[in-house]
Design an enzyme around this catalytic site. Structure first.
Site, PDB file in Angstrom:
ATOM      1  N   GLY A  33       0.780  -1.226   0.000  1.00 50.24           N
ATOM      2  CA  GLY A  33       0.000   0.000   0.000  1.00 50.24           C
ATOM      3  C   GLY A  33       0.812   1.277   0.000  1.00 50.24           C
ATOM      4  O   GLY A  33       1.846   1.396  -0.681  1.00 50.24           O
ATOM      5  N   TYR A  92     -11.490   2.547  14.813  1.00 46.25           N
ATOM      6  CA  TYR A  92     -10.564   3.101  13.824  1.00 46.25           C
ATOM      7  C   TYR A  92     -10.602   4.624  13.854  1.00 46.25           C
ATOM      8  O   TYR A  92      -9.558   5.280  13.827  1.00 46.25           O
ATOM      9  CB  TYR A  92     -10.934   2.581  12.440  1.00 46.25           C
ATOM     10  CG  TYR A  92     -10.008   3.034  11.337  1.00 46.25           C
ATOM     11  CD1 TYR A  92      -8.798   2.392  11.111  1.00 46.25           C
ATOM     12  CD2 TYR A  92     -10.353   4.102  10.512  1.00 46.25           C
ATOM     13  CE1 TYR A  92      -7.944   2.803  10.095  1.00 46.25           C
ATOM     14  CE2 TYR A  92      -9.510   4.520   9.494  1.00 46.25           C
ATOM     15  CZ  TYR A  92      -8.306   3.868   9.281  1.00 46.25           C
ATOM     16  OH  TYR A  92      -7.465   4.281   8.279  1.00 46.25           O
TER      17      TYR A  92
END
Length: 273
Positions: free
Chosen positions: A23, A153
Site C-alpha cells: 500500500g 478506527y
C-alpha cells in the site's frame, strides 16, 4: 516544507517507513529509494515484507510489531540516525463502542501507539542532531469526520491527528524548521488493508498517487496533506470537514451528517446553498 526539511530527502540518507510491506507504505519506500535514500522497511515479519524489500535496491527489511515500544527502541538503536520517518502502519479492523475490547486495544495499539512508539524511538536522535529531518504520520479522514460504523478506527486516527499536531509544535520549538512533522490524510486508497479485491475500484487512488501528492505538498510546506480520490473532490472534503466542525459550533446532534433530522440541511450544505 522549509529548505532544511526538504534536504532530509537526499541521497545516502536514511528513511524508515512502517507498514511498508504494501500500500501507501510500500509506495513511499519506493519513492524515497528513487531519491537515492537508504530505506528501512518495517512491518510484520513475513513473505510480503521480504518481497517488498527485495524489490527495492538497497532496501532492508525489519520484522517488528510497531505496538511493541521496546522492540521499536531497540530497532532504532540498530538502524542508527534517520533523516525521514514515516509512521504509516495501520490496521482497519475494529467496530463500534460495543465491539470486543481486545479488538479495540489492538487497533489503538497499532494505529495510535504505533505512531507514538515510532516517534519516541527515532525522533529524539533527529532532534539532538544537526541534520534536517522529516516525520510523516498517516492519519485518515475518518479521524476528522468520524463516520459511524468503525468507531475504534476513527478514535485511533483522531488520536494520530492530535499527536502529530502536538509533535509539529514540539519540533518547531526545539529545532525551528530543521525537523518538521506532517499529517498525511489519504482518501479512498486501494491497499491490502482497505480491500481484498484483486482489482482497484474505479473510485480509489493507488498508493503511488497518494505518495506523489504527498511529496508535492511536502515541497509546498503543508502540514495537512489532504488527499482527494476518484470519487471525492477537494471541495467535497472541505464541506464535509466544515460540517463536522459545525456540529460543535451549532450544537447539533453528534454526527448530524448521518442524523435523519439534518439530512436535508447537510444536502444543501454540500450543494453550496
Amino acid at each position: 516544507m522549509s529548505v532544511a526539511s526538504f534536504a532530509a530527502i537526499a541521497p545516502d540518507r536514511q528513511a524508515v517507513v512502517t507498514g511498508a510491506a504494501s500500500g501507501i507504505g510500500l509506495a513511499a519506500a519506493r519513492a524515497f529509494a528513487a531519491q537515492g535514500m537508504r530505506v528501512a522497511l518495517l512491518d510484520r515479519p513475513g513473505d510480503a515484507l521480504d518481497a517488498a524489500a527485495a524489490a527495492i535496491p538497497g532496501a532492508s527489511a525489519y520484522g517488528v510489531d510497531v505496538a511493541d515500544a521496546a522492540a521499536m527502541h531497540a530497532l532504532a538503536a540498530r538502524i542508527g540516525p534517520v533523516a525521514v520517518l514515516m509512521a504509516n502502519a495501520g490496521i482497519g479492523d475494529g467496530g463500534d463502542v460495543f465491539a470486543d475490547g481486545d479488538v479495540w486495544r489492538r487497533v489503538i495499539d497499532v494505529n495510535l501507539m504505533g505512531v507514538l512508539n515510532a516517534v519516541q524511538a527515532f525522533a529524539p536522535a533527529m532532534v539532538a542532531g544537526d541534520a534536517p529531518g522529516l516525520i510523516i504520520a498517516t492519519g485518515s479522514k475518518q479521524g476528522i469526520t468520524q463516520p459511524p460504523g468503525n468507531t475504534a478506527y476513527n478514535v485511533s486516527k483522531a488520536g494520530v491527528k492530535a499527536l502529530t499536531e502536538g509533535l509539529a509544535h514540539s519540533l518547531r520549538t526545539r529545532t525551528g524548521d530543521r525537523v518538521s512533522a506532517h499529517l498525511l490524510i489519504p482518501g479512498f486508497t486501494y491497499t491490502g488493508m482497505t480491500s481484498p479485491r484483486p482489482e482497484k475500484p474505479a473510485g480509489a487512488w493507488t498508493g503511488e498517487q497518494v505518495v506523489a501528492l504527498m511529496l508535492e505538498r511536502l515541497a509546498d510546506g503543508d502540514f495537512y496533506i489532504l488527499c482527494p480520490d476518484n470519487e471525492t473532490t477537494p471541495q467535497q472534503d472541505a464541506r464535509r470537514i466544515a460540517w463536522a466542525a459545525g456540529d460543535l459550533l451549532a450544537n447539533r446532534p453528534a454526527l448530524s451528517r448521518w442524523h435523519p433530522d439534518h439530512a436535508e440541511a447537510f444536502a444543501r450544505h454540500m450543494a453550496g446553498d
